[in-house]
Design an enzyme around this catalytic site. Structure first.
Site, PDB file in Angstrom:
ATOM      1  CG  ASP A  51      -2.109   0.892   1.105  1.00 40.62           C
ATOM      2  OD1 ASP A  51      -2.221   1.598   0.093  1.00 40.62           O
ATOM      3  OD2 ASP A  51      -2.950   0.886   2.028  1.00 40.62           O
ATOM      4  CG  HIS A  60      -7.698   0.627  -5.880  1.00 41.03           C
ATOM      5  ND1 HIS A  60      -8.734   1.327  -5.311  1.00 41.03           N
ATOM      6  CD2 HIS A  60      -6.593   0.899  -5.117  1.00 41.03           C
ATOM      7  CE1 HIS A  60      -8.296   1.993  -4.256  1.00 41.03           C
ATOM      8  NE2 HIS A  60      -7.007   1.750  -4.107  1.00 41.03           N
TER       9      HIS A  60
END
Length: 316
Positions: free
Chosen positions: A152, A226
């Site tokens: 992330d 995404h």
């Protein structure tokens, strides 16, 4: 409170640590609540030093954000141009909800006990002037991965790009050195996610799971990943970055698995456009497939004034 002060940003670029506490508060109607809160936020630097001195190698930092509804009463200063309450984004299938919040404290350290101690002292000072809207304790997971198993924050700016992406520029001198911050608390349906083949997970995220290599979007159906939906470009093709300090949270015993999204940006509209593309779709109708497994429970916007501006609030 309206006089000019030297600009010194808060530590929005503090390094990602092993532990963090995300604390959202509302200001109550108790007598002297505004005065108490003003004094507390103006003294955050001193409070942070008092805690950080216990371990100078623990990278302790605290960033303070102020919400739109309380900005005028609390600061008496000109409003940041883009500051407004979080705007809910309703797509055909999923909704980015808007939830209350007047104050935000992003507390981080390599040591959980330092985050705890700072929060304890802070809440003692604030007393009944505030009510807790949400408190989430995050942790660093392996090599900066979320609980879905992917790295992330890969797209975060680095070096000189960090202040250019996160801090309001000098031309807006009323709030120069400040930053917009949006927070959302997502919970994941981990069982449903883990039932997907790794290749399908990778197509949804837009990166490989093992080595974090960026993937091209599949052309079929125009569905974007995404990663692509969160890439924002201007009319001139310039890409606008934000600084993410996301952290996992949760409890296996209670079946809660989540990601606390936190994005700092010089331009609030960049994050708002990301959310529009995720929840409504680009083109509309093709929402971010990650949302089929991740549900936002909160959504709040704040402005992080410069450290100098914060300190000036209790100068009268």
């Amino acid at each position: 409170m309206s006089r000019r002060v030297p600009i010194e940003p808060q530590s929005v670029d503090a390094p990602l640590t092993q532990s963090a506490t995300f604390l959202v508060l509302s200001v109550t109607n108790s007598p002297d609540a505004i005065q108490t809160v003003r004094k507390a936020v103006a003294g955050v630097d001193d409070l942070a030093k008092n805690v950080a001195i216990r371990d100078l190698g623990a990278s302790f930092a605290c960033t303070v954000g102020i919400g739109s509804d309380v900005w005028d009463r609390l600061t008496g200063l000109p409003r940041p141009a883009e500051l407004h309450p979080f705007r809910a984004v309703k797509g055909a299938v999923h909704t980015a909800v808007s939830t209350p919040g007047d104050l935000f404290f992003h507390i981080r350290s390599e040591r959980r006990d330092l985050c705890f101690e700072f929060e304890r002292q802070l809440m003692d000072i604030l007393g009944d002037s505030v009510a807790v809207v949400d408190e989430t304790v995050g942790f660093r997971y392996f090599d900066v991965r979320d609980v879905l198993g992917f790295v992330d924050g890969t797209a975060n700016p680095v070096g000189a790009s960090v202040p250019a992406s996160t801090l309001v520029a000098e031309e807006d001198d009323t709030v120069a050195g400040g930053s917009y911050v949006v927070v959302q608390k997502y919970v994941h349906d981990l069982k449903a996610w883990q039932a997907l083949p790794a290749e399908q997970q990778e197509a949804i995220i837009g990166r490989t799971k093992f080595d974090n290599v960026e993937l091209d979007d599949a052309v079929y159906g125009q569905q974007q990943s995404h990663k692509t939906l969160n890439t924002i470009e201007g009319e001139d093709g310039e890409e606008y970055d934000i600084l993410r300090d996301n952290m996992p949270f949760g409890s296996p015993a209670s079946g809660e698995f989540g990601t606390y999204f936190i994005g700092y940006s010089r331009r609030l509209w960049v994050i708002e456009r990301m959310l529009q593309r995720m929840f409504v779709g680009n083109p509309p109708g093709l929402h971010d497939r990650l949302l089929d497994f991740s549900k936002p429970l909160t959504g709040t916007t704040f402005f992080v004034p410069s450290s100098s501006m914060l300190a000036s609030l209790d100068s009268d």
